[in-house]
Design a protein around this motif. Structure first.
Motif, mmCIF file in Angstrom:
data_model
loop_
_atom_site.group_PDB
_atom_site.id
_atom_site.type_symbol
_atom_site.label_atom_id
_atom_site.label_comp_id
_atom_site.label_asym_id
_atom_site.label_seq_id
_atom_site.Cartn_x
_atom_site.Cartn_y
_atom_site.Cartn_z
ATOM 1 N N ASP A 108 41.424 41.370 45.945
ATOM 2 C CA ASP A 108 40.669 40.180 45.540
ATOM 3 C C ASP A 108 39.726 40.466 44.372
ATOM 4 O OD1 ASP A 108 38.601 41.645 46.647
ATOM 5 O OD2 ASP A 108 38.131 40.211 48.242
ATOM 6 N N GLY A 109 39.746 41.705 43.869
ATOM 7 C CA GLY A 109 38.938 42.056 42.713
ATOM 8 C C GLY A 109 37.627 42.744 43.024
ATOM 9 N N THR A 110 37.248 42.860 44.297
ATOM 10 C CA THR A 110 35.999 43.532 44.677
ATOM 11 C C THR A 110 36.102 45.027 44.390
ATOM 12 O OG1 THR A 110 35.684 41.920 46.453
ATOM 13 C CG2 THR A 110 34.349 43.927 46.531
ATOM 14 N N ARG A 111 35.098 45.582 43.702
ATOM 15 C CA ARG A 111 35.108 46.995 43.311
ATOM 16 C C ARG A 111 34.131 47.812 44.151
ATOM 17 N NH1 ARG A 111 35.815 43.857 38.977
ATOM 18 N NH2 ARG A 111 37.521 44.342 37.533
ATOM 19 N N HIS A 112 34.494 49.073 44.376
ATOM 20 C CA HIS A 112 33.675 49.997 45.147
ATOM 21 C C HIS A 112 33.688 51.359 44.457
ATOM 22 C CE1 HIS A 112 34.328 47.140 48.553
ATOM 23 N NE2 HIS A 112 35.554 47.081 48.042
ATOM 24 N N ALA A 113 32.675 52.190 44.737
ATOM 25 C CA ALA A 113 32.643 53.537 44.173
ATOM 26 C C ALA A 113 31.745 54.439 45.008
ATOM 27 C CB ALA A 113 32.143 53.503 42.731
ATOM 28 N N GLU A 114 32.159 55.696 45.140
ATOM 29 C CA GLU A 114 31.322 56.699 45.782
ATOM 30 C C GLU A 114 30.158 57.040 44.850
ATOM 31 O OE1 GLU A 114 31.674 57.801 48.743
ATOM 32 O OE2 GLU A 114 33.777 57.519 49.315
ATOM 33 N N ARG A 115 29.039 57.457 45.442
ATOM 34 C CA ARG A 115 27.883 57.856 44.637
ATOM 35 C C ARG A 115 28.139 59.221 44.023
ATOM 36 N NH1 ARG A 115 22.227 56.896 47.548
ATOM 37 N NH2 ARG A 115 21.617 57.391 45.406
ATOM 38 N N PRO A 167 47.928 41.757 34.534
ATOM 39 C CA PRO A 167 46.972 41.054 35.398
ATOM 40 C C PRO A 167 47.360 41.088 36.885
ATOM 41 C CG PRO A 167 48.522 39.485 34.514
ATOM 42 C CD PRO A 167 48.968 40.847 34.025
ATOM 43 N N LEU A 168 48.160 42.055 37.313
ATOM 44 C CA LEU A 168 48.615 42.092 38.701
ATOM 45 C C LEU A 168 47.422 42.264 39.651
ATOM 46 C CD1 LEU A 168 51.723 44.450 38.330
ATOM 47 C CD2 LEU A 168 51.719 41.951 38.541
ATOM 48 N N PRO A 169 47.338 41.461 40.711
ATOM 49 C CA PRO A 169 46.213 41.536 41.652
ATOM 50 C C PRO A 169 46.443 42.599 42.735
ATOM 51 C CG PRO A 169 47.622 39.716 42.267
ATOM 52 C CD PRO A 169 48.245 40.327 41.030
ATOM 53 N N LEU A 170 46.564 43.847 42.313
ATOM 54 C CA LEU A 170 46.901 44.926 43.240
ATOM 55 C C LEU A 170 45.650 45.599 43.798
ATOM 56 C CD1 LEU A 170 49.622 46.685 41.038
ATOM 57 C CD2 LEU A 170 50.025 45.030 42.882
ATOM 58 N N THR A 171 45.793 46.213 44.953
ATOM 59 C CA THR A 171 44.783 47.148 45.431
ATOM 60 C C THR A 171 44.956 48.442 44.640
ATOM 61 O OG1 THR A 171 44.758 46.213 47.668
ATOM 62 C CG2 THR A 171 43.945 48.474 47.413
ATOM 63 N N LEU A 172 43.877 48.888 44.003
ATOM 64 C CA LEU A 172 43.925 50.063 43.146
ATOM 65 C C LEU A 172 42.865 51.068 43.577
ATOM 66 C CD1 LEU A 172 44.093 48.277 39.659
ATOM 67 C CD2 LEU A 172 46.028 49.249 40.932
ATOM 68 N N MET A 173 43.256 52.338 43.608
ATOM 69 C CA MET A 173 42.296 53.402 43.891
ATOM 70 C C MET A 173 42.360 54.400 42.745
ATOM 71 S SD MET A 173 42.515 53.922 47.995
ATOM 72 C CE MET A 173 40.766 53.782 48.353
ATOM 73 N N GLY A 174 41.250 54.588 42.071
ATOM 74 C CA GLY A 174 41.173 55.525 40.969
ATOM 75 C C GLY A 174 40.422 56.777 41.358
ATOM 76 N N CYS A 175 40.503 57.799 40.503
ATOM 77 C CA CYS A 175 39.807 59.073 40.751
ATOM 78 C C CYS A 175 40.124 59.599 42.143
ATOM 79 C CB CYS A 175 38.304 58.922 40.573
ATOM 80 S SG CYS A 175 37.813 58.417 38.919
ATOM 81 N N HIS A 176 41.404 59.546 42.505
ATOM 82 C CA HIS A 176 41.885 60.047 43.798
ATOM 83 C C HIS A 176 41.190 59.360 44.979
ATOM 84 C CE1 HIS A 176 43.778 63.315 41.508
ATOM 85 N NE2 HIS A 176 42.627 63.470 40.915
ATOM 86 N N GLY A 177 40.719 58.145 44.776
ATOM 87 C CA GLY A 177 40.120 57.387 45.867
ATOM 88 C C GLY A 177 38.620 57.252 45.805
ATOM 89 N N ALA A 178 37.956 57.872 44.832
ATOM 90 C CA ALA A 178 36.497 57.762 44.731
ATOM 91 C C ALA A 178 36.054 56.404 44.198
ATOM 92 C CB ALA A 178 35.941 58.874 43.849
ATOM 93 N N GLN A 179 36.934 55.738 43.465
ATOM 94 C CA GLN A 179 36.700 54.369 43.009
ATOM 95 C C GLN A 179 37.858 53.509 43.498
ATOM 96 O OE1 GLN A 179 36.962 55.275 38.796
ATOM 97 N NE2 GLN A 179 34.763 55.013 38.541
ATOM 98 N N TRP A 180 37.576 52.280 43.904
ATOM 99 C CA TRP A 180 38.692 51.436 44.321
ATOM 100 C C TRP A 180 38.363 49.956 44.128
ATOM 101 C CZ3 TRP A 180 35.377 53.927 47.509
ATOM 102 C CH2 TRP A 180 34.808 53.248 48.587
ATOM 103 N N ARG A 181 39.437 49.194 44.004
ATOM 104 C CA ARG A 181 39.344 47.747 43.853
ATOM 105 C C ARG A 181 40.244 47.096 44.865
ATOM 106 N NH1 ARG A 181 42.256 44.670 39.032
ATOM 107 N NH2 ARG A 181 43.948 44.818 40.547
ATOM 108 N N ASP A 182 39.697 46.168 45.640
ATOM 109 C CA ASP A 182 40.513 45.394 46.565
ATOM 110 C C ASP A 182 41.370 44.407 45.781
ATOM 111 O OD1 ASP A 182 39.173 46.711 48.624
ATOM 112 O OD2 ASP A 182 37.633 45.142 48.745
#
Length: 258
Positions: free
Chosen positions: A97-104, A80-95
Motif C-alpha cells: 500500500d506504499g507504507t515505508r519502514h526502516a531500521e534505525r 509503478p507496480l504496487p509490490l511489497t519491496l524489501m531493500g538492504c536485505h530487509g532493513a528497509q521495506w515498503r508495504d
C-alpha cells in the motif's frame, strides 16, 4: 565471513506446483534479472514487469522482492507496480500500500565506511563502491586485478566495525552489512503478517546473502530455491539460470489461470 552449509546438491523444482497458496519471495539481481557489469546498468524488462504484475494478482498480494539494493532503487526499478519491496536485505521495506519502514542506524560508522570506500574506489579504477545505506558493497568485476586489495580493505574495515557489521562475499563483490540486514528475518517478518501469513513460503535467490532466508523457508515446510550451481547451499531445490526462473514462474501463472 559467512560461509554456506554443505547439505548436498539441490534437486530441480517440479514443473508445476499447487501455487495458489504460495507466499513468493524473490531476490532481484541474478534471479529476476541478469547481473550487469555495473549496478546502475540494470533495468526491469517488460517480460519481468508483466510477470510480476500477474503474480501479484494471482497470489493475492503474497509476493515480495527482497534485495540487497536500497529501497529507493527498488522502487525506481519496479515503478509503478504496487509490490511489497524489501531493500538492504530487509532493513528497509515498503508495504504494497506504499507504507515505508526502516531500521534505525547509527550515523558515525556509516560516514566512516562511506568515506573510506569512496577513497579506495577512486584510487583503484574499475572498482565500484555502492553505498546501500545499511550495507557497503565493493565490486571488482571490472577490475579483477584489485581483488586482493578489495579483500584487505574490507577485512580491515570489518575488524574496526565488527560489533555492528558483518563481512559477506558475493559474485565479484565484498559487502559490509549492518546486522539489521538479514533476509531470513525479512522473510519471517512478512510471514507473520497478511497476506503472507498461513501460506507456504518459497524463496528464490542466487547468492550467499540469500542463504540467510533458506533455513527460515525450510523450517516452515516451504521451497528454498538456489539459482545456478551451488554444491554448498541450504536450499533444497535449484533452477539453473534467470531464464529458467522466468520460464518456471510463467508456467505457474498459466497453470493457475486454468
Amino acid at each position: 565471513m559467512n560461509t554456506e552449509t554443505d547439505i548436498g546438491m539441490q534437486t530441480p523444482l517440479p514443473s508445476v506446483l499447487a501455487f495458489s497458496n504460495i507466499a513468493l519471495f524473490l531476490d532481484f539481481d541474478g534471479t529476476l534479472v541478469s547481473i550487469a557489469s555495473h549496478p546502475d546498468a540494470v533495468t526491469l524488462p517488460p517480460r519481468q514487469r508483466r510477470l510480476l504484475s500477474t503474480l501479484q494478482t494471482r497470489l493475492k498480494g503474497a509476493l515480495a522482492i527482497i534485495s540487497g539494493r536500497r529501497l529507493a532503487d527498488m522502487e525506481r526499478l519496479t515503478a509503478p507496480l504496487p509490490l511489497t519491496l524489501m531493500g538492504c536485505h530487509g532493513a528497509q521495506w515498503r508495504d504494497s500500500d506504499g507504507t515505508r519502514h526502516a531500521e534505525r542506524l547509527e550515523s558515525e560508522a556509516t560516514v566512516h565506511l562511506g568515506a573510506a570506500l569512496t577513497e579506495f574506489s577512486q584510487r583503484h579504477p574499475g572498482t565500484v563502491f555502492e553505498d546501500k545505506t545499511y550495507a557497503f558493497a565493493l565490486h571488482y568485476r571490472q577490475a579483477p586485478q584489485y581483488e586482493r586489495a578489495c579483500r584487505d580493505t574490507m577485512t580491515r574495515l570489518w575488524q574496526a566495525h565488527r560489533d555492528a557489521y558483518q563481512l559477506t562475499e558475493g559474485k565479484c563483490l565484498l559487502e559490509l552489512r549492518h546486522h539489521a540486514c538479514h533476509k531470513g528475518r525479512a522473510v519471517q517478518r512478512l510471514l507473520d503478517t497478511p497476506p503472507f501469513r498461513l501460506r507456504t513460503p518459497m524463496f528464490i535467490g542466487d547468492d550467499r546473502t540469500d542463504e540467510d532466508a533458506f533455513p527460515v523457508v525450510n523450517a516452515h515446510g516451504g521451497f528454498s530455491v538456489r539459482v545456478g550451481e551451488a554444491a554448498q547451499s541450504q536450499a533444497t531445490y535449484r533452477l539453473d539460470s534467470v531464464e529458467e526462473v522466468l520460464s518456471w514462474l510463467e508456467r505457474q501463472t498459466r497453470s493457475m489461470s486454468r
